[in-house]
Design a protein around this motif. Structure first.
Motif, PDB file in Angstrom:
ATOM      1  N   ILE A   9       0.694  -1.086  -0.036  1.00  0.00           N
ATOM      2  CA  ILE A   9       0.255   0.086  -0.121  1.00  0.00           C
ATOM      3  C   ILE A   9       1.374   1.182  -0.304  1.00  0.00           C
ATOM      4  O   ILE A   9       1.874   1.898   0.950  1.00  0.00           O
ATOM      5  CB  ILE A   9      -0.969  -0.251   1.533  1.00  0.00           C
ATOM      6  N   GLY A  10       0.759   1.815  -1.348  1.00  0.00           N
ATOM      7  CA  GLY A  10       1.398   3.212  -1.153  1.00  0.00           C
ATOM      8  C   GLY A  10       0.463   4.615  -0.526  1.00  0.00           C
ATOM      9  O   GLY A  10      -1.077   4.886  -0.865  1.00  0.00           O
ATOM     10  N   ILE A  11       0.811   5.705   0.092  1.00  0.00           N
ATOM     11  CA  ILE A  11      -0.016   6.475   1.476  1.00  0.00           C
ATOM     12  C   ILE A  11       0.739   7.882   0.577  1.00  0.00           C
ATOM     13  O   ILE A  11       2.049   8.021   0.482  1.00  0.00           O
ATOM     14  CB  ILE A  11       0.271   6.098   2.618  1.00  0.00           C
ATOM     15  N   ASP A  12      -0.242   8.390   0.313  1.00  0.00           N
ATOM     16  CA  ASP A  12       0.046   9.478   0.110  1.00  0.00           C
ATOM     17  C   ASP A  12      -0.605  10.688   1.233  1.00  0.00           C
ATOM     18  O   ASP A  12      -1.513  10.599   1.484  1.00  0.00           O
ATOM     19  CB  ASP A  12      -0.370  10.650  -1.376  1.00  0.00           C
ATOM     20  N   GLY A  13       0.062  11.219   2.108  1.00  0.00           N
ATOM     21  CA  GLY A  13      -0.418  11.494   3.456  1.00  0.00           C
ATOM     22  C   GLY A  13      -0.504  12.928   4.390  1.00  0.00           C
ATOM     23  O   GLY A  13       1.117  13.500   4.540  1.00  0.00           O
ATOM     24  N   GLY A  14      -1.076  14.392   3.748  1.00  0.00           N
ATOM     25  CA  GLY A  14      -1.260  15.108   4.069  1.00  0.00           C
ATOM     26  C   GLY A  14      -1.726  16.075   5.338  1.00  0.00           C
ATOM     27  O   GLY A  14      -2.069  15.278   6.228  1.00  0.00           O
ATOM     28  N   VAL A  58       0.158  -6.854   4.926  1.00  0.00           N
ATOM     29  CA  VAL A  58       0.300  -6.077   3.929  1.00  0.00           C
ATOM     30  C   VAL A  58       1.526  -4.973   4.436  1.00  0.00           C
ATOM     31  O   VAL A  58       1.390  -4.402   5.499  1.00  0.00           O
ATOM     32  CB  VAL A  58      -0.559  -4.689   3.551  1.00  0.00           C
ATOM     33  N   VAL A  59       1.940  -4.324   3.286  1.00  0.00           N
ATOM     34  CA  VAL A  59       3.529  -3.487   3.556  1.00  0.00           C
ATOM     35  C   VAL A  59       2.899  -2.367   3.260  1.00  0.00           C
ATOM     36  O   VAL A  59       2.605  -1.834   2.177  1.00  0.00           O
ATOM     37  CB  VAL A  59       4.646  -4.497   2.660  1.00  0.00           C
ATOM     38  N   VAL A  60       2.829  -1.523   3.795  1.00  0.00           N
ATOM     39  CA  VAL A  60       3.425  -0.186   3.502  1.00  0.00           C
ATOM     40  C   VAL A  60       4.017   0.799   3.506  1.00  0.00           C
ATOM     41  O   VAL A  60       5.257   0.570   4.694  1.00  0.00           O
ATOM     42  CB  VAL A  60       1.931   0.849   4.816  1.00  0.00           C
ATOM     43  N   PHE A 103       0.525  -3.336  11.083  1.00  0.00           N
ATOM     44  CA  PHE A 103       0.876  -3.795   9.189  1.00  0.00           C
ATOM     45  C   PHE A 103       1.568  -4.707   9.500  1.00  0.00           C
ATOM     46  O   PHE A 103       2.381  -4.576  10.433  1.00  0.00           O
ATOM     47  CB  PHE A 103       1.172  -2.479   8.357  1.00  0.00           C
ATOM     48  N   LYS A 104       1.991  -5.454   8.993  1.00  0.00           N
ATOM     49  CA  LYS A 104       3.140  -6.322   8.283  1.00  0.00           C
ATOM     50  C   LYS A 104       4.416  -5.542   8.841  1.00  0.00           C
ATOM     51  O   LYS A 104       5.571  -5.807   9.029  1.00  0.00           O
ATOM     52  CB  LYS A 104       3.075  -7.157   7.161  1.00  0.00           C
ATOM     53  N   ARG A 105       4.744  -4.465   7.909  1.00  0.00           N
ATOM     54  CA  ARG A 105       5.786  -3.817   7.862  1.00  0.00           C
ATOM     55  C   ARG A 105       5.317  -2.190   7.371  1.00  0.00           C
ATOM     56  O   ARG A 105       4.428  -2.201   6.561  1.00  0.00           O
ATOM     57  CB  ARG A 105       7.096  -4.073   7.162  1.00  0.00           C
ATOM     58  N   TYR A 112       9.593   4.082  -4.490  1.00  0.00           N
ATOM     59  CA  TYR A 112      10.966   4.670  -4.070  1.00  0.00           C
ATOM     60  C   TYR A 112      11.383   3.483  -3.194  1.00  0.00           C
ATOM     61  O   TYR A 112      12.051   2.665  -2.933  1.00  0.00           O
ATOM     62  CB  TYR A 112      11.000   5.578  -3.289  1.00  0.00           C
ATOM     63  N   PHE A 113       9.809   2.577  -2.637  1.00  0.00           N
ATOM     64  CA  PHE A 113      10.573   1.207  -2.127  1.00  0.00           C
ATOM     65  C   PHE A 113      11.039   0.510  -2.697  1.00  0.00           C
ATOM     66  O   PHE A 113      12.223  -0.608  -1.990  1.00  0.00           O
ATOM     67  CB  PHE A 113       8.658   1.157  -1.404  1.00  0.00           C
ATOM     68  N   LEU A 114      10.451  -0.098  -4.215  1.00  0.00           N
ATOM     69  CA  LEU A 114      10.964  -1.586  -4.860  1.00  0.00           C
ATOM     70  C   LEU A 114      12.357  -1.089  -5.336  1.00  0.00           C
ATOM     71  O   LEU A 114      12.849  -1.819  -5.000  1.00  0.00           O
ATOM     72  CB  LEU A 114      10.298  -1.280  -5.741  1.00  0.00           C
ATOM     73  N   GLN A 115      13.370   0.150  -5.266  1.00  0.00           N
ATOM     74  CA  GLN A 115      14.013   0.390  -5.846  1.00  0.00           C
ATOM     75  C   GLN A 115      15.018   0.388  -4.855  1.00  0.00           C
ATOM     76  O   GLN A 115      15.916  -0.385  -5.102  1.00  0.00           O
ATOM     77  CB  GLN A 115      13.688   2.428  -5.831  1.00  0.00           C
TER      78      GLN A 115
END
Length: 303
Positions: free
Chosen positions: A7-12, A69-71, A94-96, A294-297
């Motif tokens: 899960i990708g998060i954009d938190g503002g 899930v990984v966040v 979360f898992k991580r 970015y996480f996957l990279q």
């Protein structure tokens, strides 16, 4: 390591947006919740992240728990080490979970990992330049110390001018009248009392009054907007100067692509000089996908 769900998060400062990506790289669910600035309110931020993640899972129609899930979360306030450390000390379901700045996530997504700059002018404001995995940041210090050009900053300026108007220092304006109506205030003391507990998100809710009055021809509102645009202009110049200094070292003379994003982007862009407008580009993808990318990279570099 292959992750089945990320899960990708954009938190503002106003919203938390989540996307759920499966192992084949497809976005299978999305969710939205409330504010998630970990510097101003880490507990609220965690609640919003959990809520957005649950919504994304529900949207995907999957019987999936958060512990599976990984966040990767790009969060407002994560540029402050103390805020990031405290947030990560909270109990997580979360898992991580990994945390980066929402600004970095947005920049990485906007250029899909390539070199480039990005300015966010939403509830808060900040800028960064990314090249070869390194980020150079400008701003992002919060409303009390900066956030010029942001929605919260617009709202704060509107309140300040309203108080000066009520004191007789400034002439009456459509903006001051609208602010008084919105706050349901009668006196300057009312305005102070009402806004005494305001957070940036509350001031951000007043920003539409400034933009609406600007569009209707209110000179007071237009001056605030133009001041915000001048700040955005100065940041673009600063980012390009940094990029050029880096390019001299690297032997690269290419021009840096810059994205201006956030709810006020289309308000400011038309007020920038033509040469600056022509140097801007549209983001290739969003901060949620940028966080995942970015996480996957980083994960790939570890192998």
């Amino acid at each position: 390591m292959k992750h089945e769900y990320i899960i990708g998060i954009d938190g503002g400062g106003s919203h938390c947006r989540a996307v759920l990506q499966s192992s084949d790289g497809k976005i299978v669910g999305e969710g939205v919740s409330g504010a998630s600035n970990i510097m101003s309110d880490p507990q609220q931020a965690l609640q919003s992240i959990v809520s957005a993640c649950k919504a994304a899972i529900a949207d995907a129609n999957l019987s999936l728990s958060l512990s599976n899930v990984v966040v990767m979360a790009g969060l407002a306030g994560a540029n402050i080490p103390k805020a990031k450390t405290y947030f990560l000390s909270l109990p997580m379901p979360f898992k991580r979970i990994h945390v980066m700045s929402d600004l970095h996530a947005a920049c990485f997504g906007a250029h899909e990992g390539a070199s480039g700059g990005l300015i966010i002018c939403g509830t808060g404001s900040a800028a960064t330049c990314h090249r070869d995995g390194t980020f150079k940041d400008i701003g992002g210090y919060g409303l009390s110390l900066g956030d010029n050009g942001s929605a919260a900053w617009l709202g704060l300026q509107a309140v300040k001018i309203t108080l000066l108007t009520m004191d007789g220092v400034h002439q009456e304006s459509a903006l001051a009248k609208r602010v008084v109506e919105q706050l349901q205030a009668r006196t300057a003391s009312d305005v102070v009392t009402i806004t005494s507990s305001y957070k940036p998100s509350h001031y951000g809710e007043l920003a539409p009054l400034v933009t609406a009055c600007h569009e209707a021809g209110c000179k007071t509102a237009t001056e605030i907007i133009r001041e915000g645009a001048r700040y955005i202009h100065s940041i673009i110049i600063t980012l390009n100067e940094y990029y050029r200094s880096f390019c001299k070292t690297a032997g690269d003379s290419s021009v840096m692509p810059v994205c201006v994003v956030g709810g006020l982007a289309q308000t400011y862009i038309p007020l920038l000089p033509n040469d600056i407008q022509q140097s801007l580009c549209a983001p290739k993808t969003n901060a949620q996908r940028g966080a995942i990318g970015y996480f996957l990279q980083v994960e790939s570099a570890k192998r």
